[in-house]
Enzyme design. Structure first.
Site, PDB file in Angstrom:
ATOM      1  N   LYS A 114       0.822  -1.216   0.000  1.00 33.85           N
ATOM      2  CA  LYS A 114       0.000   0.000   0.000  1.00 33.85           C
ATOM      3  C   LYS A 114       0.851   1.259   0.000  1.00 33.85           C
ATOM      4  O   LYS A 114       0.489   2.267  -0.606  1.00 33.85           O
ATOM      5  CB  LYS A 114      -0.953   0.007   1.203  1.00 33.85           C
ATOM      6  CG  LYS A 114      -2.135  -0.917   1.013  1.00 33.85           C
ATOM      7  CD  LYS A 114      -3.273  -0.575   1.942  1.00 33.85           C
ATOM      8  CE  LYS A 114      -4.473  -1.462   1.687  1.00 33.85           C
ATOM      9  NZ  LYS A 114      -5.493  -1.369   2.721  1.00 33.85           N
ATOM     10  N   LYS A 206      -5.241  -9.761  -7.067  1.00 35.79           N
ATOM     11  CA  LYS A 206      -6.415  -9.836  -6.198  1.00 35.79           C
ATOM     12  C   LYS A 206      -7.497  -8.850  -6.661  1.00 35.79           C
ATOM     13  O   LYS A 206      -7.176  -7.739  -7.074  1.00 35.79           O
ATOM     14  CB  LYS A 206      -5.957  -9.469  -4.771  1.00 35.79           C
ATOM     15  CG  LYS A 206      -6.929  -9.816  -3.679  1.00 35.79           C
ATOM     16  CD  LYS A 206      -6.377  -9.399  -2.332  1.00 35.79           C
ATOM     17  CE  LYS A 206      -6.266  -7.892  -2.219  1.00 35.79           C
ATOM     18  NZ  LYS A 206      -5.936  -7.412  -0.883  1.00 35.79           N
ATOM     19  N   LYS A 209     -10.673  -3.027  -4.124  1.00 35.25           N
ATOM     20  CA  LYS A 209     -11.447  -1.787  -4.186  1.00 35.25           C
ATOM     21  C   LYS A 209     -10.719  -0.714  -4.969  1.00 35.25           C
ATOM     22  O   LYS A 209     -11.322   0.198  -5.506  1.00 35.25           O
ATOM     23  CB  LYS A 209     -11.644  -1.224  -2.765  1.00 35.25           C
ATOM     24  CG  LYS A 209     -12.559  -2.026  -1.881  1.00 35.25           C
ATOM     25  CD  LYS A 209     -12.518  -1.496  -0.451  1.00 35.25           C
ATOM     26  CE  LYS A 209     -13.279  -2.420   0.478  1.00 35.25           C
ATOM     27  NZ  LYS A 209     -13.033  -2.208   1.885  1.00 35.25           N
TER      28      LYS A 209
HETATM   29  P1  TYM Z   1     -10.916  -5.024   3.886  1.00 39.66           P
HETATM   30  O1  TYM Z   1     -11.863  -3.940   4.194  1.00 39.66           O
HETATM   31  O2  TYM Z   1      -9.835  -4.771   2.886  1.00 39.66           O
HETATM   32  O3  TYM Z   1     -11.696  -6.305   3.371  1.00 39.66           O
HETATM   33  C1  TYM Z   1     -12.795  -6.821   4.108  1.00 39.66           C
HETATM   34  C2  TYM Z   1     -12.779  -8.338   4.066  1.00 39.66           C
HETATM   35  O4  TYM Z   1     -12.841  -8.786   2.711  1.00 39.66           O
HETATM   36  C3  TYM Z   1     -11.785  -9.709   2.462  1.00 39.66           C
HETATM   37  N1  TYM Z   1     -11.342  -9.554   1.070  1.00 39.66           N
HETATM   38  C4  TYM Z   1     -11.288 -10.549   0.184  1.00 39.66           C
HETATM   39  N2  TYM Z   1     -11.589 -11.854   0.298  1.00 39.66           N
HETATM   40  C5  TYM Z   1     -11.436 -12.623  -0.816  1.00 39.66           C
HETATM   41  N3  TYM Z   1     -10.986 -12.127  -2.004  1.00 39.66           N
HETATM   42  C6  TYM Z   1     -10.677 -10.823  -2.156  1.00 39.66           C
HETATM   43  N4  TYM Z   1     -10.262 -10.342  -3.329  1.00 39.66           N
HETATM   44  C7  TYM Z   1     -10.816  -9.973  -1.017  1.00 39.66           C
HETATM   45  N5  TYM Z   1     -10.605  -8.635  -0.810  1.00 39.66           N
HETATM   46  C8  TYM Z   1     -10.932  -8.409   0.470  1.00 39.66           C
HETATM   47  C9  TYM Z   1     -10.690  -9.318   3.442  1.00 39.66           C
HETATM   48  O5  TYM Z   1      -9.796 -10.386   3.678  1.00 39.66           O
HETATM   49  C10 TYM Z   1     -11.492  -8.943   4.665  1.00 39.66           C
HETATM   50  O6  TYM Z   1     -11.816 -10.092   5.417  1.00 39.66           O
HETATM   51  N6  TYM Z   1      -7.827  -5.057   7.801  1.00 39.66           N
HETATM   52  C11 TYM Z   1      -9.119  -5.488   7.319  1.00 39.66           C
HETATM   53  C12 TYM Z   1     -10.277  -4.953   8.147  1.00 39.66           C
HETATM   54  C13 TYM Z   1     -10.143  -5.164   9.616  1.00 39.66           C
HETATM   55  C14 TYM Z   1     -10.337  -6.398  10.308  1.00 39.66           C
HETATM   56  C15 TYM Z   1     -10.136  -6.072  11.690  1.00 39.66           C
HETATM   57  C16 TYM Z   1     -10.642  -7.698   9.905  1.00 39.66           C
HETATM   58  C17 TYM Z   1      -9.855  -4.226  10.550  1.00 39.66           C
HETATM   59  N7  TYM Z   1      -9.854  -4.753  11.780  1.00 39.66           N
HETATM   60  C18 TYM Z   1     -10.235  -7.065  12.649  1.00 39.66           C
HETATM   61  C19 TYM Z   1     -10.750  -8.680  10.880  1.00 39.66           C
HETATM   62  C20 TYM Z   1     -10.538  -8.362  12.242  1.00 39.66           C
HETATM   63  C21 TYM Z   1      -9.295  -4.990   5.904  1.00 39.66           C
HETATM   64  O7  TYM Z   1      -8.664  -4.062   5.467  1.00 39.66           O
HETATM   65  O8  TYM Z   1     -10.273  -5.610   5.232  1.00 39.66           O
END
Ligand code: TYM
Length: 344
Positions: A114, A206, A209
């Protein structure tokens, strides 16, 4: 020591919720509700680690909340809220900043991706992001965390932080009557056929967003026409589908589309290939469009309905935050005692 089982997970309100977020995370959140007590959080404090327009952020927060509910999360039985309403997340994150080591954070691949080449210009928050994530989970002493594959390394760091806190403060934890360990080591739940949904334009990247091409992803706000167009344009290879999963090796685009189909149908790659083995992509894509529209259409419609009443969403978030805060406050009281702070 046995901890009460509890699920926690979060999704960032940074726009463009997509099929990866749904299949890799939100759909799994829904399935866990019957077995566990669950807390699902719109992680707005995480979102501002990169710039978010203050005029757009409230809508993005409500949109993730609406997606949770439209996909089938029950905010009455469980807890749905946005992170910034429970200050204990940031408070525990500070303690964890003092537990985690620089060397641990330096290994985080997501920061490297990032921040890119312009690392000097990345926010301190983006670097410290994983300690806040550990705090999100551990402020509820959650034991299970459903996430997509890309969050695996962050979850491992959360376990390391919990373990080091338990070790560093072992004497105090015992003295205060919390037994051998105060924090559980949270377990990642990374399961199913779509733990890593890939870009529709490039099966080695991947689905994300932030991809510049909207054709790389299916957004949860896309209508049936957009879904159909994106799937029809999705990159493929010239061969027909294999009849067994082994034949998907070294065929990233085929593997991705079959995985998406399997996850949407609550099936498996093997079962999908038993049906579509030897089919041309044109045939398979038509079936995938029908399935995706049937599964995602009702979610999009329900999200739009919910978003027409932002006050109702805000009330759900406020109610969830109040219930979450009760739990988080108890943890913080104990943490303060364990660390040795004087408190009211
Ligand atoms: P974020 O907001 O990027 O994504 C949310 C969830 O979606 C999953 N994900 C995917 N799964 C499969 N294929 C993909 N291409 C894909 N893109 C995203 C992510 O793995 C995630 O589960 N750091 C985390 C948010 C967070 C969090 C937490 C998660 C903050 N605190 C505590 C669990 C526990 C994040 O940026 O997810």
């Amino acid at each position: 020591m046995a901890f009460q089982e509890r699920v926690f997970s979060g999704v960032q309100p940074s726009g463009n919720l997509h099929l990866g977020n749904y299949l890799g995370a939100i759909k799994r959140f829904v399935e866990l509700q019957d077995r566990y007590s669950c807390i699902y959080c719109v992680v707005d404090l995480h979102a501002i680690t990169v710039w978010q327009d203050p005029a757009e952020l409230p809508r993005a927060i409500r949109e993730v909340a609406a997606a949770f509910i439209a996909c089938g999360i029950d905010p009455q039985q469980h807890i749905v809220f946005n992170q910034s309403q429970v200050a204990e997340h940031a408070e525990l994150a500070w303690v964890f900043n003092c537990v985690a080591r620089l060397g641990w954070l330096n290994r985080m691949t997501q920061f490297k991706e990032k921040a890119g080449k312009d690392r000097e210009n990345a926010s301190v928050g983006l670097y410290a992001y994983p300690t806040l994530m550990a705090a999100d989970i551990l402020v509820y002493r959650a034991t299970h965390v459903p996430v997509g594959e890309d969050q695996k390394q962050h979850l491992e760091l959360s376990r390391d932080i919990a373990q080091k806190f338990n070790n560093d403060f072992a004497g105090s934890i015992r003295d205060k009557g919390f037994g051998d360990a105060f924090f559980p080591l949270p377990e990642p739940l990374i399961t199913g056929e779509a733990t890593r949904v890939m870009s529709l334009r490039d099966g080695t990247k991947k689905m994300s967003k932030s991809d510049a091409s909207d054709y790389s992803r299916i957004n949860l706000t896309d209508d049936a026409d957009a879904i159909a167009q994106k799937i029809r344009k999705a990159k493929t290879d010239p061969d027909p589908l294999p009849s067994e999963p082994k034949g998907l090796e070294h065929r990233p685009e085929a593997d991705n589309l079959v995985g998406i189909y399997a996850a949407l149908a609550d099936s498996s790659r093997a079962a999908v290939l038993a049906q579509y083995g030897n089919a041309q992509f044109s045939t398979f894509k038509t079936a995938l469009v029908d399935l995706a529209v049937a599964k995602l259409g009702p979610i999009t419609t329900e999200m739009q309905r919910l978003l027409r009443n932002p006050l109702a969403i805000d009330a759900i978030l406020a109610d969830g935050a109040a219930r979450a805060q009760k739990l988080a406050h108890e943890t913080m009281k104990a943490v303060k005692d364990i660390v040795g702070f004087v408190r009211r």
